[in-house]
Design an enzyme around this catalytic site. Structure first.
Site, PDB file in Angstrom:
ATOM      1  N   SER A 191      28.943  -1.492 -44.568  1.00 14.90           N
ATOM      2  CA  SER A 191      28.964  -1.774 -43.132  1.00 14.90           C
ATOM      3  C   SER A 191      27.687  -2.524 -42.765  1.00 14.90           C
ATOM      4  CB  SER A 191      29.021  -0.467 -42.328  1.00 14.90           C
ATOM      5  OG  SER A 191      28.781  -0.689 -40.948  1.00 14.90           O
ATOM      6  N   TYR A 214      26.185   7.953 -40.329  1.00 12.02           N
ATOM      7  CA  TYR A 214      27.170   6.967 -40.785  1.00 12.02           C
ATOM      8  C   TYR A 214      26.453   5.859 -41.550  1.00 12.02           C
ATOM      9  CZ  TYR A 214      30.270   2.912 -40.554  1.00 12.02           C
ATOM     10  OH  TYR A 214      31.013   1.795 -40.862  1.00 12.02           O
TER      11      TYR A 214
END
Length: 261
Positions: free
Chosen positions: A136, A149
């Site tokens: 990501s 995350y």
């Protein structure tokens, strides 16, 4: 023949459809059988080349049983595309409970690790094979409110880069993907209902990649054996800014996130 995780919707479903459209056979993996059935319906006439596998990636023994199922149906496995992942509520680490932290790490990192460890011996036995792991933009750039995350996706990034070094003289190509903003249901699928997306402007939404666009970028990058894939201009631009000035990039994102955390 490619195995795709998180294949029940969003980017994952579009990865499946893109691969099928290119003539590949695909094993679609997701925790939701209902979502996978939706992917089968979306595949239409290509569904004969598709198998679905309902699986919780955090259960190592279940993952370890997957290659036999895939090979029984398709005869071989030539690649894995680890796309499955969840985020957590947009809150600081101090306010995030350990159960949610563990869930995010288990799915995003350990789920990817289990897939890699389980399928790598089979991939090494093929004339040519590929591992593609979706990290990501948050895996190289800290995002307040999504720190855990980001940590999980940073772990995926380093795992993938380590694999690239370890496998450089083998038949297995390795790719890491850094998606930026993509219009998906990741918040809903992550069990997050404490944010109101209706306030997002049409201009903001228009800047997001569609799942179809993201899938096309990812699959095309895999076909060209790219080591890194940036899915979205925002990801590519922020990577450059972060390399030049980590503090500037961090402060820029922190300022943009003030109203969300």
């Amino acid at each position: 023949m490619i195995v795709v995780t998180g294949a029940g919707g969003g980017i994952g479903r579009q990865l499946v459809l893109n691969l099928l459209g290119r003539g590949a056979r695909v094993a679609a993996v997701d925790i939701s059988k209902e979502a996978l059935e939706g992917t089968v319906q979306a595949a239409g006439s290509h569904s004969s080349k598709l198998s679905i596998h309902t699986l919780n990636l955090t259960e190592r023994e279940a993952v370890e049983a997957l290659p036999e199922q895939v090979i029984e149906r398709h005869g071989q496995v030539d690649g894995i595309l680890n796309n499955a992942g969840i985020i957590h509520p947009f809150i600081h680490v101090n306010d995030l409970d350990y159960d949610k932290i563990k869930q995010v790490m288990d799915i995003n990192f350990y789920g990817t690790l289990y897939m890699v460890k389980t399928f790598l011996p089979h991939l090494l036995a093929r004339p040519a094979a590929h591992i593609c792991n979706v990290s990501s933009m948050g895996g190289f750039l800290p995002v307040p409110g999504q720190t855990i995350y980001g940590a999980s996706k940073a772990a995926v990034k380093l795992l993938t880069e380590g694999l690239q070094a370890e496998l450089k003289d083998t038949n297995v190509k390795v790719t890491v993907v850094f998606p930026g903003g993509v219009s998906t249901n990741i918040m809903k699928n992550s069990g997050i209902d404490n944010m109101d997306n209706t306030e997002a402007s049409q201009e903001q939404l228009a800047q997001l990649l569609t799942p179809e666009q993201a899938a096309e970028i990812i699959v095309s990058g895999m076909e060209n054996d790219k080591v890194r894939i940036y899915a979205g201009k925002d990801s590519r631009i922020m990577d450059k800014i972060y390399r030049l000035s980590p503090a500037k990039a961090t402060n820029l994102i922190a300022d943009k996130m003030k109203d969300l955390v």
